[in-house]
Design a protein around this motif. Structure first.
Motif, PDB file in Angstrom:
ATOM      1  N   SER A 105     -31.298  36.331  67.075  1.00 22.76           N
ATOM      2  CA  SER A 105     -31.466  36.009  68.418  1.00 22.76           C
ATOM      3  C   SER A 105     -30.327  36.694  69.316  1.00 22.76           C
ATOM      4  O   SER A 105     -30.807  37.667  70.319  1.00 22.76           O
ATOM      5  CB  SER A 105     -31.539  34.605  68.821  1.00 22.76           C
ATOM      6  N   THR A 155     -42.167  39.481  71.388  1.00 26.03           N
ATOM      7  CA  THR A 155     -42.490  38.328  70.684  1.00 26.03           C
ATOM      8  C   THR A 155     -41.076  37.641  69.749  1.00 26.03           C
ATOM      9  O   THR A 155     -41.567  36.353  69.863  1.00 26.03           O
ATOM     10  CB  THR A 155     -43.514  38.850  69.496  1.00 26.03           C
ATOM     11  N   THR A 156     -40.319  38.290  69.365  1.00 23.91           N
ATOM     12  CA  THR A 156     -39.226  37.620  68.783  1.00 23.91           C
ATOM     13  C   THR A 156     -38.680  36.786  69.963  1.00 23.91           C
ATOM     14  O   THR A 156     -37.794  35.799  69.637  1.00 23.91           O
ATOM     15  CB  THR A 156     -38.073  38.673  68.242  1.00 23.91           C
ATOM     16  N   LEU A 211     -40.036  34.990  71.784  1.00 22.00           N
ATOM     17  CA  LEU A 211     -40.674  33.379  72.076  1.00 22.00           C
ATOM     18  C   LEU A 211     -40.561  32.763  70.569  1.00 22.00           C
ATOM     19  O   LEU A 211     -40.351  31.601  70.491  1.00 22.00           O
ATOM     20  CB  LEU A 211     -42.255  33.746  72.259  1.00 22.00           C
ATOM     21  N   VAL A 212     -40.545  33.626  69.409  1.00 19.83           N
ATOM     22  CA  VAL A 212     -40.483  33.050  68.245  1.00 19.83           C
ATOM     23  C   VAL A 212     -39.229  32.511  67.743  1.00 19.83           C
ATOM     24  O   VAL A 212     -39.194  31.273  67.314  1.00 19.83           O
ATOM     25  CB  VAL A 212     -41.046  33.985  66.970  1.00 19.83           C
ATOM     26  N   LEU A 213     -38.003  33.185  67.929  1.00 22.40           N
ATOM     27  CA  LEU A 213     -36.686  32.933  67.553  1.00 22.40           C
ATOM     28  C   LEU A 213     -36.294  31.489  68.010  1.00 22.40           C
ATOM     29  O   LEU A 213     -35.649  30.845  67.405  1.00 22.40           O
ATOM     30  CB  LEU A 213     -35.797  34.200  67.717  1.00 22.40           C
ATOM     31  N   VAL A 262     -37.881  29.073  69.308  1.00 18.26           N
ATOM     32  CA  VAL A 262     -38.575  27.897  68.560  1.00 18.26           C
ATOM     33  C   VAL A 262     -38.127  27.597  67.285  1.00 18.26           C
ATOM     34  O   VAL A 262     -37.855  26.505  67.019  1.00 18.26           O
ATOM     35  CB  VAL A 262     -40.274  28.218  68.623  1.00 18.26           C
ATOM     36  N   LEU A 263     -38.219  28.536  66.379  1.00 23.25           N
ATOM     37  CA  LEU A 263     -37.433  28.500  65.060  1.00 23.25           C
ATOM     38  C   LEU A 263     -36.080  28.012  65.088  1.00 23.25           C
ATOM     39  O   LEU A 263     -35.814  27.102  64.311  1.00 23.25           O
ATOM     40  CB  LEU A 263     -37.445  30.027  64.226  1.00 23.25           C
TER      41      LEU A 263
END
Length: 288
Positions: A156, A182-183, A185-187, A189-190
């Motif tokens: 991130s 996309t990363t 949004l995804v990172l 959350v992860l």
């Protein structure tokens, strides 16, 4: 206090540099014309990791009063820090070579890219293992979760640093690297999920570690570090970048304005806050 803010900053810079290198290499693979973005990643990587490593050398629980103690670590193969120094040195060497090649020829050999990416992943994961080399037990420094959490956070922070540099350089190739949206949004959350797992595992510690684990979680969620945890890490570092990324997806024109800069800066703030809080809120298991 086993480690302090100097180590927190080192952990942040090393992770950010590793993540920046990975994005720089991926940019070169996916978009051969993304010279500005790739160069930004390859510049950020050795500079951030080099400065962080220098800070580690200065600290090393010895300070400037005894700098030779740091080099003594290299004679102790059982030390995590010793292997970390080897890993950092190899990464810095590859990073400098890659930067020189990119600067001179505008391209780097793919085999060297792959070696650098593997070393970058190792550096990012190692930063989560370093805390376990404190010779005391800290339930918050769970060696199963923390390296993975720091690896995700490194991605991130590194991606944010490169994208921020790309915006500052007005690099048009950023538009061709849509996977960064996309990363974005995804990172977060992860990372939030891994933080929750880390806190649950610390809270669930049993035996002699139970009190220390519960105290660490309480310090973060409702105690002395609750404000920086909830505001600095959760709100600024995770929720704001996620919300801004969603907004930029809904209205692409926002990506050309301040929202893009704010989102990436928030990620960087969150990356440092994570390491700062993990160090300062950790409570050691009482030694009988």
């Amino acid at each position: 206090m086993i480690w302090d803010w100097i180590i927190a900053l080192y952990l942040f810079l090393a992770g950010m540099g590793a993540g920046a290198f990975v994005l720089g290499v991926i940019a070169g693979w996916k978009c051969p014309d993304a010279s500005k973005v790739k160069l930004a990643g390859l510049v950020i990587a050795p500079v951030a990791v080099g400065v962080g490593t220098l800070m580690l050398m200065v600290d090393a629980r010895a300070g400037l009063m005894n700098p030779l103690r740091f080099f003594g670590l290299l004679a102790n193969p059982s030390s995590i820090m010793m292997w970390g120094v080897v890993l950092l040195s190899a990464f810095l060497l590859v990073g400098v070579v890659e930067l020189a090649l990119q600067w001179k020829t505008k391209k780097t050999p793919k085999w060297l890219d792959v070696v650098g990416v593997l070393l970058a992943v190792g550096v990012a994961g190692y930063t989560g293992m370093l805390l376990g080399d404190a010779h005391l037990a800290f339930p918050l420094w769970n060696q199963m979760v923390l390296p993975l959490l720091f690896l995700v956070s490194a991605a991130s922070a590194g991606f944010a640093a490169v994208v921020l540099a790309g915006h500052a350089l007005h690099a048009p190739e950023l538009e061709q690297l849509r996977f960064t949206h996309t990363t974005g949004l995804v990172l977060p959350v992860l990372e939030a999920a891994l933080i929750a797992v880390l806190l649950m595992m610390a809270q669930a510690a049993d035996g002699s570690a139970a009190a220390a684990g519960a105290a660490s979680v309480a310090a973060l969620t409702s105690g002395a570090y609750a404000a920086p945890f909830w505001l600095g890490l959760v709100v600024v570092g995770l929720a704001c970048p996620f919300a801004l990324e969603l907004a930029m997806r809904a209205k692409p024109e926002l990506a050309a304005g301040p929202a893009a800069y704010v989102a990436e800066c928030c990620v960087l703030v969150g990356g440092f806050m994570l390491r700062f809080l993990v160090i300062y809120a950790a409570v050691a298991v009482a030694v009988a």
